[in-house]
Design an enzyme around this catalytic site. Structure first.
Site, PDB file in Angstrom:
ATOM      1  N   GLU A  74      -5.617  -8.290   0.088  1.00  0.00           N
ATOM      2  CA  GLU A  74      -6.324  -7.907   1.325  1.00  0.00           C
ATOM      3  C   GLU A  74      -7.771  -7.592   0.990  1.00  0.00           C
ATOM      4  O   GLU A  74      -8.060  -7.014  -0.055  1.00  0.00           O
ATOM      5  CB  GLU A  74      -5.738  -6.637   1.961  1.00  0.00           C
ATOM      6  CG  GLU A  74      -4.514  -6.841   2.770  1.00  0.00           C
ATOM      7  CD  GLU A  74      -4.062  -5.564   3.485  1.00  0.00           C
ATOM      8  OE1 GLU A  74      -4.927  -4.732   3.849  1.00  0.00           O
ATOM      9  OE2 GLU A  74      -2.848  -5.419   3.665  1.00  0.00           O
ATOM     10  N   GLU A  92       0.809  -1.232   0.000  1.00  0.00           N
ATOM     11  CA  GLU A  92       0.000   0.000   0.000  1.00  0.00           C
ATOM     12  C   GLU A  92       0.831   1.266   0.000  1.00  0.00           C
ATOM     13  O   GLU A  92       1.129   1.846   1.050  1.00  0.00           O
ATOM     14  CB  GLU A  92      -0.965   0.018   1.186  1.00  0.00           C
ATOM     15  CG  GLU A  92      -2.074  -0.978   1.051  1.00  0.00           C
ATOM     16  CD  GLU A  92      -3.293  -0.671   1.903  1.00  0.00           C
ATOM     17  OE1 GLU A  92      -3.298   0.350   2.607  1.00  0.00           O
ATOM     18  OE2 GLU A  92      -4.250  -1.461   1.840  1.00  0.00           O
TER      19      GLU A  92
HETATM   20  C1  NOJ Z   1      -4.356  -1.845   4.914  1.00  0.00           C
HETATM   21  C2  NOJ Z   1      -3.045  -2.309   5.458  1.00  0.00           C
HETATM   22  O1  NOJ Z   1      -2.238  -2.975   4.537  1.00  0.00           O
HETATM   23  C3  NOJ Z   1      -3.187  -3.086   6.743  1.00  0.00           C
HETATM   24  O2  NOJ Z   1      -1.985  -2.969   7.427  1.00  0.00           O
HETATM   25  C4  NOJ Z   1      -4.389  -2.576   7.500  1.00  0.00           C
HETATM   26  O3  NOJ Z   1      -4.443  -3.076   8.792  1.00  0.00           O
HETATM   27  C5  NOJ Z   1      -5.620  -2.950   6.733  1.00  0.00           C
HETATM   28  N1  NOJ Z   1      -5.531  -2.450   5.371  1.00  0.00           N
HETATM   29  C6  NOJ Z   1      -6.950  -2.525   7.367  1.00  0.00           C
HETATM   30  O4  NOJ Z   1      -7.028  -1.165   7.478  1.00  0.00           O
END
Ligand code: NOJ
Length: 449
Positions: A355, A168
């Site tokens: 994710e 990200e």
């Molecule tokens: C984005 C991130 O990669 C992760 O670290 C985070 O906890 C989740 N999404 C949820 O917000």
């Protein structure tokens, strides 16, 4: 009984975490501090005075966690390496105990039939690199990243074949260097910030190249969360508007990677603040990936707007949640549309959802079970949307749920529980939630349970 499958036999099912959010053991066995250990100091940066010192203690409890994953039937576990556990100063001498932990974790996964998917950078930069070089503001840091990836990949001796270079870009760059809500908590100028963005793209490109050189059968991507767009209607003009919006809004990250350069719209908008690009940068940045990892949660709606200059209009107000108890925006269609738009624009070889998930205040009921029915509703809807994309021929080959465990949700602390598995932070006990059972059925039958 209906036995039709919603997903192919060889589909990869799994879940994801990151080092800072689950490992704990923040200063044990020679681990150096990361920018998050510094950012949390004074306990003001994380809600409820949380720190990552213990987190879920996966560092000590990994065998227990792998046993739960095996019981659910996961094919894959995506986790990240704490760079400063392996190189306490970010560079220099490797910490044998640090790398040993990751070897043991990989071995445990493999022995249980679970493929490790490693992320090299999930936001916890070694503090020393921040202090000495200004972190990702400097190209030194990029070079040290490539060294860390190379040395670590060698030391893992073929235990892992699936890699994400970075996680990200928006999360770590814009929130860490522009609006200061994540470590290192900076608020840079536009020009400096754009350079950090570029340096992170380069880190991805250099990481990818060294993995290709060192691990012969490596499969490499990044895990990116572009801003996703859903057209208001599935008609050619609205879909086309969604594609143009997607390409332009993500011009400085995913578009630059997929197209090997910044789109004109980005360069024109940034003008003199655009980043300095050196010869050869984009050759590395845009090297073909083996799959594309997408972190998908929600997006924006867009319509074809012939009256406007850009010919599209973005609706920012679509933040309604059908699940008021959850801190999520419930937009299942985003999986279908996110993947379809990317597929139509760039035809990636494969897409893996790296994710997707939601947080809730799940707590055990009187009988000790955790009935996270909202997660089940969420999963049913998002997985239907993924199944629709696969039926349309979009090459989605895997889904890694965020998250395996409840964990430290960065500045939001421990209250937002994202896990399929409940964690009691006092005792560190794990309780697989109802959604873990849903997953077990899903994997067993290939059908949305
Ligand atoms: C984005 C991130 O990669 C992760 O670290 C985070 O906890 C989740 N999404 C949820 O917000």
């Amino acid at each position: 009984m209906n036995t039709r499958r919603d997903f192919p036999e060889n589909f990869i099912w799994g879940s994801a975490t990151s080092s800072y959010q689950v490992e704990g053991a923040a200063f044990e066995d020679g681990k150096g501090p990361s920018i998050w250990n510094e950012f949390e100091k004074g306990h003001t940066a994380i809600m409820d005075n949380g720190t990552g010192d213990v987190a879920c203690d996966q560092y000590h409890l990994y065998k227990r966690d792998v046993a739960i994953m095996r019981d659910i039937g996961f094919d894959a576990y995506r986790f990240s390496l704490a760079w400063s556990r392996i190189f306490p100063e970010g560079t220099g001498k490797m910490n044998p105990k640090g790398i040993d932990y990751y070897k043991r974790l990989c071995d445990e996964l493999l022995a249980n039939g679970i493929e490790p998917y490693i992320t090299f950078y999930h936001w916890d930069l070694p503090l020393a690199l921040q202090q000495k070089y200004g972190g990702w503001q400097s190209r030194e840091c990029v070079k040290y990243f490539a060294d860390y990836v190379a040395e670590t990949a060698k030391a893992l001796e073929g235990r892992c074949k699936n890699f994400f270079t970075v996680n990200e870009l928006l999360g770590c760059v814009d929130q860490g260097y522009l609006n200061g809500i994540c470590a290192p908590g900076l608020r840079l100028s536009k020009k400096e910030h754009n350079q950090v963005r570029h340096n992170m793209l380069l880190a991805h490109g250099m990481g990818l190249q060294v993995l290709r050189d060192i691990v012969p059968d490596a499969r490499v991507s990044l895990a990116e969360n572009p801003v996703f767009f859903t057209p208001v209607l599935d008609t050619p003009e609205h879909v086309d508007a969604a594609k143009r919006a997607f390409r332009e809004v993500n011009g400085h990250f995913l578009t630059a990677i997929m197209e090997g350069g910044y789109p004109d719209s980005y360069l024109e908008a940034e003008g003199a603040d655009a980043p300095i690009v050196q010869d050869g940068d984009f050759k590395l940045i845009s090297a073909p990936m083996d799959f594309l990892g997408l972190n998908i949660y929600y997006g924006k709606l867009v319509r074809y707007a012939p009256e406007s200059e850009k010919k599209y209009e973005i609706f920012n107000f679509d933040t309604s949640s059908e699940l008021p108890e959850c801190s999520v925006i419930f937009q299942p269609a985003v999986i279908y549309w996110g993947c379809r738009i990317i597929n139509e624009l760039w035809k990636p070889k494969e897409i893996i959802i790296s994710e997707n998930g939601l947080s809730n205040m799940d707590l055990p009921a009187a009988d000790g079970e955790v009935y996270d029915i909202f997660r089940i509703k969420y999963l049913r809807s998002y997985l239907e949307s993924m199944s629709r994309a696969i039926r349309d021929g979009i090459p989605i080959t895997g889904y890694l749920h965020w998250s395996f465990l409840d964990n430290l949700e960065w500045g939001s602390g421990y209250r937002r529980r994202f896990g399929l598995t409940f964690v009691n932070y006092r005792t560190l006990e794990r309780i697989p939630k109802l959604s873990a059972k849903f997953f077990k059925e899903l994997i067993r039958t290939g059908r949305i349970a």
